[in-house]
Design a protein around this motif. Structure first.
Motif, PDB file in Angstrom:
ATOM      1  N   PRO A 127       9.653  29.255 -10.590  1.00  0.00           N
ATOM      2  CA  PRO A 127      10.354  30.481 -10.603  1.00  0.00           C
ATOM      3  C   PRO A 127       9.154  31.598 -10.304  1.00  0.00           C
ATOM      4  N   ASP A 128       8.148  31.493 -10.869  1.00  0.00           N
ATOM      5  CA  ASP A 128       6.966  32.437 -10.674  1.00  0.00           C
ATOM      6  C   ASP A 128       6.171  32.202  -9.545  1.00  0.00           C
ATOM      7  N   GLY A 129       6.562  31.063  -8.484  1.00  0.00           N
ATOM      8  CA  GLY A 129       5.581  30.713  -7.238  1.00  0.00           C
ATOM      9  C   GLY A 129       4.614  29.623  -7.608  1.00  0.00           C
ATOM     10  N   ALA A 130       4.253  29.434  -8.677  1.00  0.00           N
ATOM     11  CA  ALA A 130       3.312  28.183  -8.816  1.00  0.00           C
ATOM     12  C   ALA A 130       3.951  26.980  -8.287  1.00  0.00           C
ATOM     13  N   MET A 131       2.999  26.031  -8.177  1.00  0.00           N
ATOM     14  CA  MET A 131       3.637  24.809  -7.587  1.00  0.00           C
ATOM     15  C   MET A 131       3.020  23.386  -8.695  1.00  0.00           C
ATOM     16  N   ARG A 132       4.003  22.685  -8.960  1.00  0.00           N
ATOM     17  CA  ARG A 132       3.442  21.602  -9.724  1.00  0.00           C
ATOM     18  C   ARG A 132       3.782  20.147  -9.042  1.00  0.00           C
ATOM     19  N   THR A 133       2.902  19.238  -9.484  1.00  0.00           N
ATOM     20  CA  THR A 133       3.091  17.722  -8.977  1.00  0.00           C
ATOM     21  C   THR A 133       3.417  16.918  -9.832  1.00  0.00           C
ATOM     22  N   LEU A 134       4.900  16.322  -9.658  1.00  0.00           N
ATOM     23  CA  LEU A 134       5.508  15.497 -10.818  1.00  0.00           C
ATOM     24  C   LEU A 134       5.523  13.925 -10.326  1.00  0.00           C
ATOM     25  N   HIS A 135       5.292  13.322 -11.255  1.00  0.00           N
ATOM     26  CA  HIS A 135       5.354  11.520 -10.931  1.00  0.00           C
ATOM     27  C   HIS A 135       6.735  11.164 -11.757  1.00  0.00           C
ATOM     28  N   MET A 136       7.525  10.673 -11.146  1.00  0.00           N
ATOM     29  CA  MET A 136       9.049  10.379 -11.566  1.00  0.00           C
ATOM     30  C   MET A 136       9.232   8.884 -11.659  1.00  0.00           C
ATOM     31  N   THR A 137       9.307   8.163 -12.804  1.00  0.00           N
ATOM     32  CA  THR A 137       9.813   6.664 -12.873  1.00  0.00           C
ATOM     33  C   THR A 137      11.034   6.919 -13.351  1.00  0.00           C
ATOM     34  N   GLY A 138      11.867   5.884 -13.251  1.00  0.00           N
ATOM     35  CA  GLY A 138      13.040   5.610 -13.897  1.00  0.00           C
ATOM     36  C   GLY A 138      13.942   4.373 -13.354  1.00  0.00           C
ATOM     37  N   GLU A 139      15.263   4.230 -13.601  1.00  0.00           N
ATOM     38  CA  GLU A 139      15.900   2.996 -13.603  1.00  0.00           C
ATOM     39  C   GLU A 139      17.127   3.332 -13.515  1.00  0.00           C
ATOM     40  N   PRO A 140      18.164   2.613 -12.856  1.00  0.00           N
ATOM     41  CA  PRO A 140      19.667   2.752 -12.938  1.00  0.00           C
ATOM     42  C   PRO A 140      20.231   2.062 -14.384  1.00  0.00           C
ATOM     43  N   VAL A 141      21.107   2.694 -14.840  1.00  0.00           N
ATOM     44  CA  VAL A 141      21.667   2.300 -16.311  1.00  0.00           C
ATOM     45  C   VAL A 141      23.078   1.699 -15.888  1.00  0.00           C
ATOM     46  N   LEU A 142      22.803   0.416 -16.246  1.00  0.00           N
ATOM     47  CA  LEU A 142      24.178  -0.383 -15.884  1.00  0.00           C
ATOM     48  C   LEU A 142      25.210  -0.233 -16.803  1.00  0.00           C
ATOM     49  N   ASP A 143      26.475  -0.286 -16.568  1.00  0.00           N
ATOM     50  CA  ASP A 143      27.567  -0.626 -17.512  1.00  0.00           C
ATOM     51  C   ASP A 143      27.839  -2.099 -17.977  1.00  0.00           C
ATOM     52  N   SER A 144      28.802  -2.196 -18.602  1.00  0.00           N
ATOM     53  CA  SER A 144      29.084  -3.677 -19.136  1.00  0.00           C
ATOM     54  C   SER A 144      29.158  -4.723 -17.803  1.00  0.00           C
ATOM     55  N   GLU A 145      29.812  -4.090 -16.681  1.00  0.00           N
ATOM     56  CA  GLU A 145      30.169  -4.994 -15.569  1.00  0.00           C
ATOM     57  C   GLU A 145      29.088  -4.935 -14.479  1.00  0.00           C
ATOM     58  N   GLY A 146      28.021  -4.482 -14.605  1.00  0.00           N
ATOM     59  CA  GLY A 146      26.704  -4.339 -13.816  1.00  0.00           C
ATOM     60  C   GLY A 146      26.623  -3.310 -12.766  1.00  0.00           C
ATOM     61  N   CYS A 147      27.405  -2.385 -13.048  1.00  0.00           N
ATOM     62  CA  CYS A 147      27.657  -1.201 -11.974  1.00  0.00           C
ATOM     63  C   CYS A 147      26.717  -0.239 -12.459  1.00  0.00           C
ATOM     64  N   THR A 148      26.344   0.718 -11.589  1.00  0.00           N
ATOM     65  CA  THR A 148      25.308   1.732 -11.744  1.00  0.00           C
ATOM     66  C   THR A 148      26.175   2.786 -12.622  1.00  0.00           C
ATOM     67  N   ALA A 149      25.916   3.190 -13.831  1.00  0.00           N
ATOM     68  CA  ALA A 149      26.690   4.272 -14.632  1.00  0.00           C
ATOM     69  C   ALA A 149      26.039   5.581 -14.502  1.00  0.00           C
TER      70      ALA A 149
END
Length: 483
Positions: free
Chosen positions: A180-202
């Motif tokens: 919001p103050d105009g500064a810039m940041r660099t973010l590194h994002m790692t993650g995974e899909p979380v599956l339900d009991s039927e193997g679908c992405t929840a």
């Protein structure tokens, strides 16, 4: 926030504490060693040297990375502390309950989960701090998240999210956000899909890390490397141009000097250029042997330093070529050696670049065997006769460019058939361990007496002094009086 567990595999178990402690200790020791190198580099670094700046930037980057590694391992060992439990009143200094210590790893790593079934968004307190948002404003949904990214990075985030939600692929990428103050940041994002009991992405779970400081360090390293490569390329190009210019101006004299329409000049001449042992750059040293229209012969050597007084590179070589051209012109016009030195001094004085030079100018008359010469702060020619060598008594003369309105004296000496005259620049006898002066050359007198040609004498000089570690480049010109 729920754990990011796949339905088809158990949760990972935490590592042994002793093993993590050992890694932390090793990281601290390595960090101390790198920091010591960084301090030494900072003390001795010349800010004008891009190679040393590059080394210092690498040390800074390595220290930052080791700091991050140590904090990662500490968090792995201790787990993420509950900031609310640590300070339930929210009065820890000036920080709010969700703000960890400034600059710590916890202030640079946060997690989030976007539930696809309920549209619920869950952010850790640290992630609010990374995005510069107050917790009361709420977390950003996947549709809102691109609005805080730089426009050119929005496709990167869209691709990562699509791969995760549609194809079930893990997330691993970087993007930049605007605060919001105009500064810039660099973010590194790692993650995974979380599956339900039927193997679908929840839902989609992710960890976001502020890597701005790391990328800035890498940018400094990369920028310095680019500067170093450009300077090395320029240095190679300058060296090549200086060599070509010098070779065009200083041809290798070997054998008798012919005079058009008059036969031989009475001199057998050879010359050699020896580069500095401590520099790859070509300097401003010169030599010349020029038959004159009146049957006489010009013999000259000199050394010119230009600008920053390094005496190397294109400025020195081009200035040397200009000075030598002026000297040749005056000699062809019949100007006496002493007057030649005076005019060269005026020429340097009028030059837009500051310069200093030393030179010796000789004119040999084969009809009388007379050598007339003058010098400007230069080592005197050495005369070798009957196996004995001596320097010629030097007439008065100061360095070229050192003073205005200087009068340069000249002297003369009678040469005999078989005499050997050696002209040289002082770099020939100034070595890294000592200044030998003319003695190193005078000791070669018995070998000169047995030599048949000037080229043989020049070869003797190069064999004896050419391999020595010199502080500067050098020239030697040998003239042997023929019968």
């Amino acid at each position: 926030m729920p754990s990011h567990l796949f339905a088809d595999r158990p949760a990972p178990q935490p590592p042994e504490r002793d093993a993590v402690d050992a890694l932390i200790n090793r990281t601290r020791l390595l960090r101390g060693d790198v920091d010591a190198v960084r301090r030494d580099t900072s003390v001795t670094t010349d800010d004008d040297d891009p190679r040393l700046r590059w080394q210092r930037a690498l040390c800074e980057l390595a220290v930052h990375q080791l700091d991050d590694l140590g904090e990662h391992l500490g968090q792995l060992r201790d787990g993420i502390p509950d900031s609310a439990a640590a300070d339930p009143t929210g009065e820890a200094g000036s920080r709010t309950p969700y703000e960890p210590p400034t600059g710590s790893l916890l202030s640079r790593v946060g997690s989030a989960e976007w539930n696809l079934l309920t549209d619920e968004v869950s952010w850790s307190d640290e992630l609010y701090q990374i995005f510069g948002r107050e917790p009361g404003t709420g977390a950003l949904s996947l549709d809102e998240l691109p609005s805080v990214l730089l426009a050119e990075d929005q496709p990167v985030l869209t691709s990562m999210v699509t791969d995760c939600l549609v194809d079930g692929r893990p997330i691993d990428g970087e993007f930049r956000i605007l605060l919001p103050d105009g500064a810039m940041r660099t973010l590194h994002m790692t993650g995974e899909p979380v599956l339900d009991s039927e193997g679908c992405t929840a839902s989609m779970w992710a960890v976001l890390r502020d890597v701005s400081r790391l990328r800035r360090g890498q940018h400094v390293v990369g920028r310095t490397q680019d500067t170093l490569r450009r300077q090395e390329h320029m240095a190679r190009a300058e060296h090549r141009i200086a060599v070509e210019l010098q070779e065009a101006v200083l041809p290798p004299w070997r054998g008798s000097l012919p005079i058009p329409g008059r036969g031989a000049s009475g001199l057998d001449v050879a010359a050699h250029y020896l580069p500095s042992g401590s520099s790859e750059l070509i300097g401003g040293d010169w030599y010349d042997a020029l038959p004159l229209p009146d049957g006489k012969t010009l013999l000259t050597v000199g050394d010119l330093t230009v600008g920053d007084l390094t005496g190397h590179g294109i400025p020195a070589t081009s200035a040397m070529a200009m000075l030598l051209g002026a000297l040749r012109g005056m000699a062809m016009a019949g100007v006496e050696p002493g007057q030649v030195m005076g005019h060269l001094n005026q020429l340097i004085e009028c030059s837009p670049q500051p310069a200093l030079g030393s030179a010796v100018c000789c004119r040999f008359d084969p009809a009388t065997g007379t050598l007339v010469w003058a010098q400007a702060g230069h080592p005197a020619p050495l005369l070798f006769r009957n196996g004995v060598g001596r320097p010629l008594p030097a007439p008065d003369g100061v360095l070229l460019g050192a003073a205005s309105g200087v009068t340069y004296k000249q002297d003369h000496v009678e040469l005999r058939p078989g005499d050997v005259l050696v002209l040289h620049t002082d770099g020939l006898t100034r070595q890294s361990d000592r200044a030998t002066g003319p003695d190193a050359l005078l000791e070669l007198a018995p070998r000169f007496a047995q030599a048949d040609t000037a080229q043989d004498c020049a070869r003797i000089v190069v064999e004896e002094l050419g391999a020595a570690e010199r502080l500067d480049d050098a020239c030697v010109l040998v003239a042997r009086v023929e019968a």
